[in-house]
Design an enzyme around this catalytic site. Structure first.
Site, short mmCIF file in Angstrom:
data_model
loop_
_atom_site.label_atom_id
_atom_site.label_comp_id
_atom_site.label_asym_id
_atom_site.label_seq_id
_atom_site.Cartn_x
_atom_site.Cartn_y
_atom_site.Cartn_z
CE1 TYR A 216 12.96 5.07 2.05
CE2 TYR A 216 13.23 5.60 4.38
CZ TYR A 216 12.47 5.61 3.23
OH TYR A 216 11.20 6.16 3.26
CG ASN A 239 4.86 1.52 -4.89
OD1 ASN A 239 4.55 0.93 -5.93
ND2 ASN A 239 4.37 1.19 -3.72
CB CYS A 247 6.65 2.01 -0.64
SG CYS A 247 5.02 2.68 -0.96
CG HIS A 248 2.92 -0.12 3.82
ND1 HIS A 248 2.66 -0.72 2.61
CD2 HIS A 248 2.67 -1.06 4.77
CE1 HIS A 248 2.25 -1.96 2.80
NE2 HIS A 248 2.28 -2.19 4.10
CD GLU A 274 1.25 -4.90 5.77
OE1 GLU A 274 0.94 -5.04 4.59
OE2 GLU A 274 2.40 -4.58 6.15
#
Length: 301
Positions: A216, A239, A247-248, A274
Site C-alpha cells: 500500500y 476494485n 488488487c490481490h 501467479e
C-alpha cells in the site's frame, strides 16, 4: 475443475500455509480436505502445476517476504521508464476516456450490461461485459449471485442489465486462456467507473506484473500521495474487476497478506497461482491476456 474442487483447493492452501513450518505430509493435507492422498495429489497438481509439497516450499509467508524484498521496486521502475515502455514490456496497454461530472451522473444510462455466472480456476464468478469491454468480475464465494448482481447494479445504476452467460462465455475464455510462449495476445478492455483517485490506484495496480507484489505504501508513493494510505486501501478494496485489476497483488509492508474483497484464501490462491506460473519468467513469455483499462471517472462520486 468443479466449484467444489476449488473449495477443497482453497481449504488446502489455508491448511498448508498455516502448517508450513511443520512440513505437513501429503496424507495429512489430503485428510484435512476429505480426499485420498492419490486424489488430492492429482487434484492439487492439476490446479497448481506442482505437488503440494513443492507448494509449501515456494508459497509461505517467507515467500511473500522474499517477493517484497526482491520485487517491490518493479512498480516504481515501471513508472520511471514511462507507460509506453512498461506497456511494451508487459503487453499492458491503457486507454483512458475521461467522463465529465455530468456524464458520470448518468450512471451508465444508455449502456447495456450483459452478465453471467461461470466457473473459474478460483471458483464461481460473475462476469459483466458491455460493448466497451469488461465492466465487472466478482467472485461468488461468501456471497450469492443475487448479491453480486445487486453490487453490479449499484455501480451502474442506470444501465440496462441482461443475464446472458452465452455472451460472457467468450470473455471468460480470453481471461483464462493459456497461450503458446511468444504468442501475441489481444489486450482485454476493462471499463470502470470510479473517481480520478480510484482510477489512479487501479492504473498503478495494472503496472504490477503477474508473479510480482507491491505494498500500500508503494502504491501511495507511485500515485504521488505517500500519506494517503487509508484512501489507497479503500480504492484497492473497491476494485470492481477482480483479478484483471490485480488488487490481490497488494501486501502489507511486513509481508502479511491482509484482507481481500473476495476472501483472504482466494487472495492466497491467486498469488500462488501467479507465483508458480510467472515468477522469474521473461515478460514476453507471459501467457495471460493483459487488460486494457478504459477510464470512466468523475471529479466527485
Amino acid at each position: 475443475m468443479a466449484s467444489s474442487d476449488y473449495a477443497r483447493i482453497e481449504q488446502a492452501i489455508l491448511y498448508l500455509d498455516a502448517h508450513a513450518h511443520e512440513q505437513p505430509s501429503l496424507e495429512d493435507a489430503a485428510a484435512h480436505v476429505g480426499l485420498s492422498a492419490f486424489h488430492f495429489q492429482r487434484l492439487f497438481s492439476q490446479w497448481a502445476g506442482i505437488s503440494p509439497k513443492r507448494f509449501v516450499q515456494v508459497h509461505t509467508l517467507c515467500s511473500a517476504q522474499r517477493l517484497l524484498a526482491e520485487r517491490r521496486s518493479v512498480l516504481e521502475t515501471s513508472l520511471e521508464v514511462g507507460l509506453s515502455g512498461s506497456g511494451r514490456l508487459h503487453e499492458l496497454f491503457v486507454t483512458l476516456t475521461a467522463m465529465t461530472p455530468g456524464e458520470y451522473k448518468l450512471g451508465g444510462e444508455g449502456l447495456t450490461v450483459r452478465y453471467g455466472a461461470h466457473l473459474s480456476p478460483f471458483g464461481d464468478c460473475l462476469l459483466a461485459v458491455c460493448e466497451r469491454g469488461i465492466c465487472g468480475l466478482h467472485f461468488l464465494t461468501g456471497t450469492s449471485k443475487v448479491d453480486a448482481v445487486a453490487s453490479l447494479r449499484s455501480e451502474w445504476p442506470r444501465a440496462t442489465f441482461v443475464e446472458s452467460a452465452e455472451d460472457t462465455a467468450p470473455w471468460m475464455e480470453r481471461i483464462f486462456q493459456v497461450r503458446r510462449p511468444g504468442a501475441a495476445g489481444r489486450p482485454l478492455s476493462v471499463l470502470v467507473r470510479g473517481t480520478p483517485f480510484q482510477v489512479q490506484v487501479w492504473q498503478a495496480l495494472l503496472r504490477v506484473p503477474p508473479g510480482e507484489v507491491t505494498t500500500y505504501e508503494d502504491l501511495a508513493r507511485a500515485i504521488g500521495k505517500p500519506k494517503a494510505l487509508r484512501a489507497v486501501g479503500s480504492a484497492v478494496g473497491d476494485n470492481p474487476v477482480g483479478l484483471l485489476i490485480p488488487c490481490h497483488r497488494v501486501l502489507r509492508k511486513t509481508g502479511i497478506f491482509g484482507e481481500y474483497r473476495w476472501g483472504a484464501a482466494r487472495k492466497r490462491a491467486m498469488l500462488a497461482w501467479e507465483d508458480l506460473r510467472y515468477a522469474g519468467a521473461e515478460p514476453h513469455l507471459e501467457r495471460e491476456a493483459r487488460p486494457t483499462l478504459e477510464q470512466h471517472s468523475a471529479a466527485q462520486r
